[in-house]
Enzyme design. Structure first.
Site, mmCIF file in Angstrom:
data_model
loop_
_atom_site.group_PDB
_atom_site.id
_atom_site.type_symbol
_atom_site.label_atom_id
_atom_site.label_comp_id
_atom_site.label_asym_id
_atom_site.label_seq_id
_atom_site.Cartn_x
_atom_site.Cartn_y
_atom_site.Cartn_z
ATOM 1 N N HIS A 44 0.839 -1.203 0.000
ATOM 2 C CA HIS A 44 0.000 0.000 0.000
ATOM 3 C C HIS A 44 0.871 1.250 0.000
ATOM 4 O O HIS A 44 2.055 1.194 0.341
ATOM 5 C CB HIS A 44 -0.855 0.070 1.273
ATOM 6 C CG HIS A 44 -1.614 -1.163 1.618
ATOM 7 N ND1 HIS A 44 -2.788 -1.532 1.000
ATOM 8 C CD2 HIS A 44 -1.374 -2.123 2.548
ATOM 9 C CE1 HIS A 44 -3.240 -2.651 1.535
ATOM 10 N NE2 HIS A 44 -2.396 -3.047 2.477
ATOM 11 N N TYR A 60 -8.908 4.361 10.628
ATOM 12 C CA TYR A 60 -7.618 4.570 11.299
ATOM 13 C C TYR A 60 -6.865 5.668 10.567
ATOM 14 O O TYR A 60 -7.130 5.942 9.389
ATOM 15 C CB TYR A 60 -6.779 3.273 11.314
ATOM 16 C CG TYR A 60 -6.381 2.759 9.955
ATOM 17 C CD1 TYR A 60 -5.230 3.223 9.306
ATOM 18 C CD2 TYR A 60 -7.157 1.811 9.293
ATOM 19 C CE1 TYR A 60 -4.869 2.764 8.050
ATOM 20 C CE2 TYR A 60 -6.803 1.341 8.029
ATOM 21 C CZ TYR A 60 -5.663 1.825 7.415
ATOM 22 O OH TYR A 60 -5.307 1.369 6.161
ATOM 23 N N ARG A 141 -13.782 -4.000 11.178
ATOM 24 C CA ARG A 141 -12.983 -2.956 11.852
ATOM 25 C C ARG A 141 -12.381 -1.978 10.829
ATOM 26 O O ARG A 141 -11.828 -0.955 11.198
ATOM 27 C CB ARG A 141 -11.890 -3.581 12.730
ATOM 28 C CG ARG A 141 -10.811 -4.258 11.968
ATOM 29 C CD ARG A 141 -9.766 -4.942 12.831
ATOM 30 N NE ARG A 141 -9.035 -5.889 12.029
ATOM 31 C CZ ARG A 141 -8.038 -5.594 11.204
ATOM 32 N NH1 ARG A 141 -7.618 -4.362 11.109
ATOM 33 N NH2 ARG A 141 -7.451 -6.524 10.492
ATOM 34 N N TYR A 168 -11.475 -9.223 0.973
ATOM 35 C CA TYR A 168 -10.816 -9.314 2.287
ATOM 36 C C TYR A 168 -11.907 -9.578 3.313
ATOM 37 O O TYR A 168 -12.865 -8.801 3.433
ATOM 38 C CB TYR A 168 -10.078 -8.005 2.595
ATOM 39 C CG TYR A 168 -9.160 -8.077 3.806
ATOM 40 C CD1 TYR A 168 -8.610 -9.278 4.231
ATOM 41 C CD2 TYR A 168 -8.817 -6.921 4.519
ATOM 42 C CE1 TYR A 168 -7.759 -9.338 5.323
ATOM 43 C CE2 TYR A 168 -7.956 -6.971 5.615
ATOM 44 C CZ TYR A 168 -7.436 -8.187 6.012
ATOM 45 O OH TYR A 168 -6.586 -8.240 7.100
ATOM 46 N N ASP A 268 2.762 -6.669 2.210
ATOM 47 C CA ASP A 268 1.742 -5.901 2.939
ATOM 48 C C ASP A 268 2.331 -4.635 3.565
ATOM 49 O O ASP A 268 1.723 -4.029 4.440
ATOM 50 C CB ASP A 268 1.013 -6.726 4.007
ATOM 51 C CG ASP A 268 -0.235 -6.015 4.506
ATOM 52 O OD1 ASP A 268 -0.898 -5.323 3.713
ATOM 53 O OD2 ASP A 268 -0.541 -6.114 5.722
ATOM 54 N N ASN A 273 -2.207 -1.325 10.934
ATOM 55 C CA ASN A 273 -2.938 -1.826 12.105
ATOM 56 C C ASN A 273 -2.281 -2.976 12.857
ATOM 57 O O ASN A 273 -2.964 -3.683 13.593
ATOM 58 C CB ASN A 273 -4.368 -2.255 11.718
ATOM 59 C CG ASN A 273 -5.154 -1.118 11.104
ATOM 60 O OD1 ASN A 273 -5.237 -0.049 11.693
ATOM 61 N ND2 ASN A 273 -5.709 -1.323 9.924
HETATM 62 O O1 LIG Z 1 -5.747 -6.119 8.380
HETATM 63 C C1 LIG Z 1 -5.645 -4.879 8.157
HETATM 64 O O2 LIG Z 1 -5.750 -4.018 9.036
HETATM 65 C C2 LIG Z 1 -5.446 -4.433 6.772
HETATM 66 C C3 LIG Z 1 -5.875 -3.156 6.406
HETATM 67 C C4 LIG Z 1 -5.808 -2.784 5.105
HETATM 68 C C5 LIG Z 1 -6.354 -1.515 4.640
HETATM 69 O O3 LIG Z 1 -6.661 -0.675 5.488
HETATM 70 O O4 LIG Z 1 -6.498 -1.379 3.418
HETATM 71 O O5 LIG Z 1 -5.258 -3.593 4.168
HETATM 72 C C6 LIG Z 1 -4.766 -4.828 4.496
HETATM 73 O O6 LIG Z 1 -4.283 -5.500 3.572
HETATM 74 C C7 LIG Z 1 -4.862 -5.250 5.818
#
Ligand SMILES: O=C(O)c1cc(C(=O)O)oc(=O)c1
Length: 315
Positions: A44, A60, A141, A168, A268, A273
């Site tokens: 990201h 967040y 969340r 996800y 990742d 978080n």
């Molecule tokens: O488990 C997580 O907190 C998380 C969050 C995000 C996101 O906020 O996009 O992306 C991910 O791949 C994992």
């Protein structure tokens, strides 16, 4: 070895969520040498907040993690390409992600978040920028639940472009989501192995239900990612640990061995978080040979599969 990613992370103009763990500055050089053409298929960018403000509806507020810091990490770890997945802290404003794709010179593809009223012209433009998928997030969340009709509307818009849907979700929600997922008429990519409870038996009924879901269609892909998130007993990828997250290995290995042609791996980074520790990404790369023990499995996981999905015209 100095990289620009060694600069301490900052958060410009925004106050980070209390307890936020910043990404690890100064990662080690991986002992496992990534094969030529390896793709970090899940990472990201966050902001920087001053340039690309975080979304008002976010759950967040992270530290900044810019495209330049991501590309420095890519080079340091030995990856060739990235797949930049829209982070929920940016909502459906894909500009930071698209800015990273644009700056990558073709070395990054993207996965976007879209609202149901997105226009065909907007999808076409995202496609031209290098977006190849849309993400549907069911982790409570992270996002408020979206009505199914909204998701259908999005699928209709992206299907003509050959995109896939990244999903996800928490393992406990798979039973409820399964039929909906199987009715989506484009390829599916599952984030983070469907978040198994790794305190349970990898041969037990829960993970078997996940594998059964993958068996239901030949175009369901799986990211065998995030041991740092899924691990219960560790040890963490820190302080030189070369056998990190051992409890996650049997889960990921089952997926890699049964579906060698539809697994993907990524760092990742910047690891949103995490609450317990922040991994050294150099050591995290060392997780790969534990779950994909042969050079052939490694090449499929890191090069062939992500290239086929995101750069089908390459070579
Ligand atoms: O488990 C997580 O907190 C998380 C969050 C995000 C996101 O906020 O996009 O992306 C991910 O791949 C994992």
């Amino acid at each position: 070895m100095a990289t620009s990613s060694e600069k301490a992370p900052s958060s410009t103009g925004f106050e980070k969520t209390p307890g936020w763990l910043d990404w690890y500055a100064g990662p080690s050089r991986p002992q496992f040498r990534l094969p030529e053409g390896a793709v970090d298929a899940h990472c990201h960018v966050f902001g920087p907040g001053e340039e690309f403000p975080y979304a008002p509806e976010r759950k967040y507020t992270p530290c900044d993690a810019s495209k330049d810091q991501l590309f420095a990490l890519r080079n340091h770890l030995g990856f060739t390409r990235n797949v930049v997945v829209q982070a929920t802290c940016h909502g459906a404003d894909n500009t930071a992600m698209v800015d990273a794709l644009r700056a990558s010179g073709g070395l990054a593809r993207g996965v976007a978040t879209l609202r149901p009223d997105v226009t065909d012209a907007e999808v076409r433009e995202l496609h031209e920028e290098g977006v190849r998928g849309v993400r549907f997030n069911f982790v409570k969340r992270l996002v408020d639940a979206a009505p199914r009709q909204h998701l259908w509307d999005v699928v209709e818009k992206i299907a003509p472009y050959g995109w896939h849907v990244v999903v996800y979700f928490e393992a406990a929600d798979l039973a409820d989501l399964r039929d909906f997922f199987l009715s989506i008429p484009v390829p599916l990519v599952i984030d983070h192995m469907g978040r198994p409870d790794t305190a349970k038996d990898p041969e037990g009924p829960d993970f078997e239900a996940f594998l059964n879901f993958m068996r239901a269609r030949p175009d369901i892909w799986c990211k065998v990612t995030c041991p740092e998130r899924l691990s219960v007993s560790g040890p963490p990828a820190l302080d030189g640990e070369r056998a990190a997250y051992r409890d996650v290995v049997p889960f990921a290995r089952r997926v890699v061995e049964e579906f060698p042609d539809r697994v993907l791996w990524g760092t990742d980074w910047p690891h949103p978080n995490l609450t317990d520790h922040m991994p050294d990404d150099g050591l995290l790369v060392g997780f790969v040979p534990h779950i994909a023990p042969t050079p052939e499995l490694q090449r499929k996981l890191l090069v062939d599969n992500p290239t086929r999905l995101y750069w089908p015209d390459a070579n």
